[in-house]
Scaffold this active site. Structure first.
Site, PDB file in Angstrom:
ATOM      1  N   HIS A 137      -1.812   3.485 -12.037  1.00 42.05           N
ATOM      2  CA  HIS A 137      -3.027   2.998 -11.364  1.00 42.05           C
ATOM      3  C   HIS A 137      -3.938   2.407 -12.443  1.00 42.05           C
ATOM      4  O   HIS A 137      -3.885   2.836 -13.607  1.00 42.05           O
ATOM      5  CB  HIS A 137      -3.690   4.216 -10.715  1.00 42.05           C
ATOM      6  CG  HIS A 137      -4.868   3.931  -9.853  1.00 42.05           C
ATOM      7  ND1 HIS A 137      -6.123   3.696 -10.360  1.00 42.05           N
ATOM      8  CD2 HIS A 137      -4.991   3.853  -8.508  1.00 42.05           C
ATOM      9  CE1 HIS A 137      -6.972   3.504  -9.353  1.00 42.05           C
ATOM     10  NE2 HIS A 137      -6.307   3.587  -8.222  1.00 42.05           N
TER      11      HIS A 137
ATOM     12  N   ASP B 226      -1.758  12.204 -14.853  1.00 45.05           N
ATOM     13  CA  ASP B 226      -2.642  11.779 -13.766  1.00 45.05           C
ATOM     14  C   ASP B 226      -2.057  12.359 -12.479  1.00 45.05           C
ATOM     15  O   ASP B 226      -1.076  11.842 -11.942  1.00 45.05           O
ATOM     16  CB  ASP B 226      -2.681  10.244 -13.724  1.00 45.05           C
ATOM     17  CG  ASP B 226      -3.410   9.725 -12.487  1.00 45.05           C
ATOM     18  OD1 ASP B 226      -3.857  10.539 -11.664  1.00 45.05           O
ATOM     19  OD2 ASP B 226      -3.511   8.488 -12.350  1.00 45.05           O
TER      20      ASP B 226
ATOM     21  N   GLN C  67      -2.281  11.796  -7.243  1.00 44.11           N
ATOM     22  CA  GLN C  67      -1.439  11.747  -6.043  1.00 44.11           C
ATOM     23  C   GLN C  67      -0.443  12.902  -5.994  1.00 44.11           C
ATOM     24  O   GLN C  67       0.454  12.895  -5.156  1.00 44.11           O
ATOM     25  CB  GLN C  67      -0.666  10.411  -5.989  1.00 44.11           C
ATOM     26  CG  GLN C  67      -1.531   9.187  -5.880  1.00 44.11           C
ATOM     27  CD  GLN C  67      -2.287   9.094  -4.552  1.00 44.11           C
ATOM     28  OE1 GLN C  67      -1.995   9.806  -3.601  1.00 44.11           O
ATOM     29  NE2 GLN C  67      -3.276   8.218  -4.496  1.00 44.11           N
TER      30      GLN C  67
ATOM     31  N   LYS D 142      -9.013  13.513  -2.667  1.00 39.65           N
ATOM     32  CA  LYS D 142      -7.622  13.351  -2.209  1.00 39.65           C
ATOM     33  C   LYS D 142      -6.997  14.709  -1.887  1.00 39.65           C
ATOM     34  O   LYS D 142      -5.873  14.804  -1.445  1.00 39.65           O
ATOM     35  CB  LYS D 142      -6.799  12.631  -3.285  1.00 39.65           C
ATOM     36  CG  LYS D 142      -7.288  11.194  -3.533  1.00 39.65           C
ATOM     37  CD  LYS D 142      -6.386  10.468  -4.488  1.00 39.65           C
ATOM     38  CE  LYS D 142      -7.031   9.275  -5.154  1.00 39.65           C
ATOM     39  NZ  LYS D 142      -7.005   8.054  -4.359  1.00 39.65           N
TER      40      LYS D 142
ATOM     41  N   CYS E 145      -4.670  -1.115  -6.557  1.00 44.93           N
ATOM     42  CA  CYS E 145      -5.171  -0.855  -7.920  1.00 44.93           C
ATOM     43  C   CYS E 145      -4.019  -0.618  -8.890  1.00 44.93           C
ATOM     44  O   CYS E 145      -4.097   0.270  -9.763  1.00 44.93           O
ATOM     45  CB  CYS E 145      -6.126   0.334  -7.969  1.00 44.93           C
ATOM     46  SG  CYS E 145      -7.586   0.092  -6.985  1.00 44.93           S
TER      47      CYS E 145
HETATM   48  N1  PMP Z   1      -4.641   7.533 -10.272  1.00 44.84           N
HETATM   49  C1  PMP Z   1      -3.933   7.420  -9.144  1.00 44.84           C
HETATM   50  C2  PMP Z   1      -2.440   7.587  -9.193  1.00 44.84           C
HETATM   51  C3  PMP Z   1      -4.588   7.153  -7.933  1.00 44.84           C
HETATM   52  O1  PMP Z   1      -3.889   7.017  -6.815  1.00 44.84           O
HETATM   53  C4  PMP Z   1      -6.005   7.028  -7.929  1.00 44.84           C
HETATM   54  C5  PMP Z   1      -6.751   6.728  -6.649  1.00 44.84           C
HETATM   55  N2  PMP Z   1      -6.164   5.788  -5.836  1.00 44.84           N
HETATM   56  C6  PMP Z   1      -6.686   7.172  -9.137  1.00 44.84           C
HETATM   57  C7  PMP Z   1      -5.973   7.423 -10.281  1.00 44.84           C
HETATM   58  C8  PMP Z   1      -8.170   7.061  -9.194  1.00 44.84           C
HETATM   59  O2  PMP Z   1      -8.777   8.089  -8.472  1.00 44.84           O
HETATM   60  P1  PMP Z   1     -10.336   8.067  -8.154  1.00 44.84           P
HETATM   61  O3  PMP Z   1     -10.616   6.711  -7.573  1.00 44.84           O
HETATM   62  O4  PMP Z   1     -10.523   9.176  -7.184  1.00 44.84           O
HETATM   63  O5  PMP Z   1     -11.048   8.276  -9.443  1.00 44.84           O
END
Ligand code: PMP
Length: 405
Positions: free
Chosen positions: A123, A200, A203, A226, A364
């Site tokens: 991401h 990270d 997910q 999440k 993203c």
């Molecule tokens: N890493 C991953 C794998 C994600 O899916 C996301 C959110 N889509 C993020 C980081 C960023 O998370 P946040 O927007 O809650 O900071």
């Protein structure tokens, strides 16, 4: 405890909403999950009954908030099995947690010519902070590639790691492909060369049991929203040995020991990294979310979601012209796909009008979308409140959209 989807659905009042006069079918939990009444009540209770800035005042309500806030640190520590509660830092979310590490770890340990490794399926939150660090320190960002099916090519890791590698940052589950990465194996490889690893888990935390001691990861990050918790709260786990040697990220109240105009000394962990009034309401809401998930049981959640994943994947195979993006052997409940030449935005727009919330676009993860040479994907992501009936309706809806083109 056996899992009863209708019983848990009753905890999510938003599922009774209608959109465009139709039943609301929510397949976008990977973007942000829904919150159960237990979380909503916890948040309401703080504003209604015991508002007070934690750690600050000596008065009754401030003490109440402090106790409730710190109790959540213990809940997170137990959720991910951290050896020490001080190794849990509350942040605004995954993005802030990674930025914190990129800045502070970068300040302490990364110099000109050093290398950071990320993967092709990250991401933006796990790419851009490292790029910013690389730019600041004249360091180099290296990329672990993936296969066409969407699995990491782990065999290439050994040749990517060098004496200059300072950190490897990788996701537990890809938000686009649904791939569950073998992070324990990756951490073992990295540690053989003394390279620390950041996971990270944005997910992953909501779908699988995460045990930082078993993984032996150096850092692990996730977002509360999440995990069925409020927005604006997340966590950073870091091994004490790293966090102690990292400078603070944000300066301000509570992160100090002593301040004078000639200089400032900093507080101990975890407060060194928690400057300013924390999002205590959201942190306490996250505590309620963790209680809720624990009550259902992550194993029950994982089993049920896997059932949904298999059911949906098999049924969707019958759609003419469908192409799955992400066909890893080990997947979480995320399905990305394209149908024929229908642009994902068009598909998403029609599905929205039929009452389905799905995500479309690059999610993203633009470098991944470029690697796959596609315009984006339509992504559905399940949580334990989804049902097979919803999946059946979704497949009918897709077939309807196809006839429109
Ligand atoms: N890493 C991953 C794998 C994600 O899916 C996301 C959110 N889509 C993020 C980081 C960023 O998370 P946040 O927007 O809650 O900071």
């Amino acid at each position: 405890m056996s899992f009863d989807v209708q019983k848990v659905r009753a905890d999510f009042p938003i599922l009774d909403q209608k959109v465009y006069g139709k039943s609301y079918i929510y397949f976008d939990s990977a973007a942000t999950a829904l919150r159960p009444v237990q979380v909503l009540s916890a948040v309401e209770k703080i504003y209604k009954e015991f508002n007070g800035n934690p750690h600050r005042g000596a008065h009754y309500m401030s003490n109440q908030t402090t106790v409730a806030y710190e109790a959540v640190r213990d809940k997170v520590a137990s959720l991910i099995n951290t050896p020490k509660r001080e190794e849990i830092i509350f942040t605004k979310g995954t993005t802030e947690s990674i930025n914190l590490v990129a800045y502070s770890f970068g300040e302490a340990f990364v110099n000109e010519g050093d290398e950071i490794i990320v993967s092709e399926m990250e991401h933006h939150a796990n790419i851009v902070p490292w790029q910013m660090l690389a730019q600041r320190k004249k360091a180099i960002l290296k990329v672990l590639p993936i296969t066409d099916k969407g699995e990491l090519i782990i065999d290439e890791l050994d040749s990517l790691i060098s004496k200059k590698t300072k950190l490897l940052a990788i996701n537990l589950v890809s938000n686009v492909l649904g791939t569950v990465n073998p992070v324990k194996e990756i951490i073992e490889i990295a540690h053989k060369s003394n390279v620390p690893v950041l996971i990270d888990a944005a997910q992953g935390i909501q779908h699988t049991i995460v045990d930082v001691q078993d993984l032996d990861c150096d850092f692990l990050v996730f977002s509360g929203h999440k995990l069925y918790g409020p927005t604006g709260v997340g966590c950073l786990y870091g091994k004490e040995k790293w966090l102690n040697d990292m400078p603070p990220f944000l300066g301000g109240g509570e992160m100090i020991e002593q301040v004078s105009f000639s200089g400032t000394t900093f507080n101990e962990l975890p407060y060194k990294f928690e400057a300013g009034t924390p999002n205590f309401t959201e942190v306490i809401g996250l505590g309620a979310a963790i209680d809720y998930v624990n009550e259902i049981g992550l194993e029950n959640i994982a089993n049920y979601e896997h059932e949904l994943l298999v059911y949906a994947t098999e049924k969707m195979k019958t759609i003419e012209g469908i192409r799955f993006i992400g066909e890893a052997k080990n997947k979480a409940s995320v399905i990305s796909f394209l149908v024929g030449n229908i642009h994902p935005y068009d598909m998403g727009m029609f599905l929205d009008k039929m009452g389905f919330a799905v995500r479309t676009g690059h999610h993203c993860a633009q470098p991944l979308i470029d690697r796959l040479k596609i315009p984006g994907t339509v992504r559905l992501s399940f949580a334990f409140y989804n049902t097979k009936e919803e999946i059946d309706l979704f497949i009918e809806a897709i077939k309807k959209v196809i006839t429109m083109f």
